[in-house]
Design a protein around this motif. Sequence first.
Motif, PDB file in Angstrom:
ATOM      1  N   VAL A 260      30.786  44.454  39.699  1.00  0.00           N
ATOM      2  CA  VAL A 260      31.554  43.930  40.835  1.00  0.00           C
ATOM      3  C   VAL A 260      32.491  45.004  41.380  1.00  0.00           C
ATOM      4  N   SER A 261      33.195  45.702  40.505  1.00  0.00           N
ATOM      5  CA  SER A 261      34.151  46.724  40.924  1.00  0.00           C
ATOM      6  C   SER A 261      33.452  47.906  41.585  1.00  0.00           C
TER       7      SER A 261
ATOM      8  N   LEU B  32      41.040  41.041  39.040  1.00  0.00           N
ATOM      9  CA  LEU B  32      40.713  41.972  37.968  1.00  0.00           C
ATOM     10  C   LEU B  32      39.949  43.182  38.507  1.00  0.00           C
ATOM     11  N   SER B  33      39.106  42.973  39.516  1.00  0.00           N
ATOM     12  CA  SER B  33      38.373  44.098  40.111  1.00  0.00           C
ATOM     13  C   SER B  33      39.330  45.073  40.780  1.00  0.00           C
TER      14      SER B  33
ATOM     15  N   GLY C 240      35.596  56.437  37.867  1.00  0.00           N
ATOM     16  CA  GLY C 240      36.853  55.727  37.708  1.00  0.00           C
ATOM     17  C   GLY C 240      36.651  54.232  37.520  1.00  0.00           C
ATOM     18  N   ALA C 241      35.704  53.661  38.272  1.00  0.00           N
ATOM     19  CA  ALA C 241      35.401  52.233  38.111  1.00  0.00           C
ATOM     20  C   ALA C 241      34.870  51.958  36.710  1.00  0.00           C
ATOM     21  N   ALA C 242      34.051  52.868  36.193  1.00  0.00           N
ATOM     22  CA  ALA C 242      33.503  52.693  34.843  1.00  0.00           C
ATOM     23  C   ALA C 242      34.604  52.763  33.790  1.00  0.00           C
ATOM     24  N   ILE C 243      35.472  53.766  33.892  1.00  0.00           N
ATOM     25  CA  ILE C 243      36.568  53.902  32.927  1.00  0.00           C
ATOM     26  C   ILE C 243      37.532  52.730  33.041  1.00  0.00           C
ATOM     27  N   GLY C 244      37.845  52.340  34.267  1.00  0.00           N
ATOM     28  CA  GLY C 244      38.744  51.211  34.467  1.00  0.00           C
ATOM     29  C   GLY C 244      38.187  49.928  33.882  1.00  0.00           C
ATOM     30  N   ALA C 245      36.885  49.681  34.095  1.00  0.00           N
ATOM     31  CA  ALA C 245      36.252  48.482  33.550  1.00  0.00           C
ATOM     32  C   ALA C 245      36.266  48.505  32.025  1.00  0.00           C
TER      33      ALA C 245
END
Length: 298
Positions: free
Chosen positions: A21-22, A232-233, A247-252
């Motif tokens: 989603v993010s 959350l996204s 960044g989206a991967a690390i954040g998730a």
Amino acid sequence: MNLLLTILVEGLGYASYLFIVSLGLTVIFGVLKILNVAHGAFYAWGAYLCAFLIGEFSTMGVSDLGTMVAIPIAALIVGLILGSAIERTIIKNLYGRDEVLIVLATFGLFLVLEDVILLVFGVDPYFAYQPTYAMPGVQIGGIHQDGYKLSMIVVSLVIGLISWAVLNRTHWGKLVTAIIYDSELAVAMGINVPRVFYTVFVAGAVLGALGGAYIAPTISVAPGFGVEVIVLSFAVVVIGGLGSIPGAAIGALLVGMLRAYAVLQWPEIELFVVYAVMAAVLIFRPEGLFAPAKARKI
């Protein structure tokens, strides 16, 4: 050891759909410079349509494994039809506008789409559990793990790698990169910027709907559940850096692991932990951990 393994698997499972989603949210912002609050509606529509299709397929005698075809079908329908309609009628008129206006407009669109869901699917929750029964669980470290949850981890990894490869190793990715750094220069070079914007927005809508469709068999799909995921996204993309796929991967991963730890060890601060980390990141890295470099204009 068992606790650490449980936190790892639960965290990865939660992070997997949140990353999908993010990813759509951060790609749309990275290219179109639109913070699309309505992205949560794509997630909700994907979940509702997937749950509805699974129920229909099941009544038609389709096997539990066969009902999984509803997941990509729902994501494509929501992205290609709903996403296209919204981009062509509303979003294209917001390009280059003030950020506050964009957030307000997409937030209003999110509320409208949430109400339309009630008109189309009703107010009763949907339970689409059949795909979870189709995948047998596995033993990892002596602990039984849900096979469907593990499949989500694999799917999110594949989607992340494909997205990175498309943006960094293809001609289309070069066009997108040129637009990200300077859309006016891209127009002067003959790039069809409106078409690229349209394609990126629809692709982001498909990803948002795919995240909802994949999580639908594991939850009760009920009105209003899209609100939590969009919040959350935003936390994920803010932590990782708006417009950054790594960044989206690390954040998730951070959000997923912290939530899993809090749920198992300290449930009363489950959401507080996520937002505390986001606040800490913004204090030291206001643009996120992996914010893309900006081109210097002379």
